[in-house]
Enzyme design. Structure first.
Site, PDB file in Angstrom:
ATOM      1  N   ARG A 152      11.834  -6.593   5.887  1.00  0.00           N
ATOM      2  CA  ARG A 152      11.821  -5.139   5.654  1.00  0.00           C
ATOM      3  C   ARG A 152      12.707  -4.373   6.631  1.00  0.00           C
ATOM      4  NH1 ARG A 152       6.244  -1.956   5.650  1.00  0.00           N
ATOM      5  NH2 ARG A 152       5.966  -2.999   7.646  1.00  0.00           N
ATOM      6  N   ARG A 205      11.001  -2.238  11.646  1.00  0.00           N
ATOM      7  CA  ARG A 205       9.846  -1.503  12.164  1.00  0.00           C
ATOM      8  C   ARG A 205       9.370  -2.179  13.444  1.00  0.00           C
ATOM      9  NH1 ARG A 205       4.907   0.100   8.155  1.00  0.00           N
ATOM     10  NH2 ARG A 205       3.618  -1.086   9.589  1.00  0.00           N
ATOM     11  N   ARG A 264     -10.081   0.900   8.038  1.00  0.00           N
ATOM     12  CA  ARG A 264      -9.568  -0.435   8.286  1.00  0.00           C
ATOM     13  C   ARG A 264     -10.593  -1.323   8.986  1.00  0.00           C
ATOM     14  NH1 ARG A 264      -3.421  -1.573   9.013  1.00  0.00           N
ATOM     15  NH2 ARG A 264      -3.111   0.505   8.218  1.00  0.00           N
ATOM     16  N   ARG A 307      -1.104  -8.890  13.258  1.00  0.00           N
ATOM     17  CA  ARG A 307      -1.594  -7.900  12.279  1.00  0.00           C
ATOM     18  C   ARG A 307      -2.404  -8.601  11.197  1.00  0.00           C
ATOM     19  NH1 ARG A 307       3.898  -5.337  10.622  1.00  0.00           N
ATOM     20  NH2 ARG A 307       2.698  -4.147   9.079  1.00  0.00           N
ATOM     21  N   LYS A 359       0.831  -1.212   0.000  1.00  0.00           N
ATOM     22  CA  LYS A 359       0.000   0.000   0.000  1.00  0.00           C
ATOM     23  C   LYS A 359       0.865   1.261   0.000  1.00  0.00           C
ATOM     24  CE  LYS A 359      -2.145  -1.080   3.883  1.00  0.00           C
ATOM     25  NZ  LYS A 359      -1.526  -2.381   4.187  1.00  0.00           N
TER      26      LYS A 359
END
Ligand code: AP5
Ligand code: MG
Length: 209
Positions: free
Chosen positions: A124, A155, A85, A166, A13
């Site tokens: 990531r 992160r 969301r 998540r 996204k």
């Protein structure tokens, strides 16, 4: 064009929202980025948000609705990334935009399977620029980003267990938005290279431009 991008964590996204906003001249607003800015500010609210984000749960609707509504008040064309969301946020957004006389053009669902998003997120690294979405490949943790000069780090919500949470919250709360946006929904395959996905999105969005 007023559009929202939703999809699983790691579906691309942020990466695509940045490119599409630039291409179509839209204001890009990511609730994840806004919340991480609040966390970095060291405020009491930021401390509370950190606890929620670190657990992989969703931050309260009141907080995110307020942040988004303040920022889109005078903006004609925008791209919302990661908001709404859940159903309550989607309904509240529609009510707010109807009242402003500027309804949403529609929603884009970025489709990526769970095993691929897990692979992307656990690999990531992020830095201070562009939320780390595009510049980190080929670097290791601790290396300095050539664009912004800060070190690449993981992160706070990219550890294995939090990614699982998540994804669970995504499947129970967010994926149902496909039904809510029926009739104004574009489902786009988010697999393949960044350029391939960008090309699909560019074409899919043309009717709303
Ligand atoms: P948020 O920051 O929005 O996180 P997310 O939705 O979990 O998604 P990510 O940002 O991790 O992934 P992305 O889809 O943007 O993909 P990206 O482009 O980065 O939200 C974080 C937290 O904030 C939430 O968990 C929640 O607690 C809170 N929150 C946020 N919004 C909220 C709301 N509305 N209500 C309540 N709480 C909210 O790409 C991921 C990685 O993949 C990158 O490394 C990228 O380089 C790579 N990549 C991208 N595209 C490709 C590709 N095509 N091929 C290979 N790799 C790719
Ligand atoms: Mg993102």
């Amino acid at each position: 064009m007023r559009v929202t991008f939703f999809g699983p964590p790691g579906s691309g996204k942020g990466t695509q929202a940045e490119m599409i906003s630039e291409y179509y001249g839209l204001e890009h607003l990511s609730t994840g980025v806004l919340l991480r800015e609040e966390i970095r500010s060291g405020s009491k609210l930021g401390d509370r948000i950190r606890e929620t984000v670190e657990s992989g749960r969703l931050v309260g609707d009141d907080i995110v609705n307020r942040e988004v509504f303040q920022r889109i008040e005078d903006v004609e064309d925008f791209l919302l990334d990661g908001y709404p969301r859940n159903m309550a946020q989607a309904q509240e957004l529609d009510r707010h935009l109807e009242a402003l006389g500027r309804p949403l053009s529609g929603a884009v669902f970025l489709q990526v399977p769970d095993d691929e998003v897990i692979r992307r997120l656990t690999g990531r690294l992020v830095c201070a620029c562009a939320d780390g979405t595009r510049h980190s490949s080929g670097f290791s943790e601790g290396d300095v980003c050539p664009e912004c000069g800060t070190a690449f780090v993981r992160r706070i919500d990219d550890s294995g267990e939090v990614v699982d949470n998540r994804l669970r919250h995504y499947h129970s709360l967010t994926s149902g938005l496909k039904g809510y946006y029926r009739g104004r929904l574009l489902s786009v395959d988010g697999t393949g290279t960044v350029e391939q996905v960008f090309s699909r999105l560019r074409e899919a969005l043309r009717p709303w431009a």
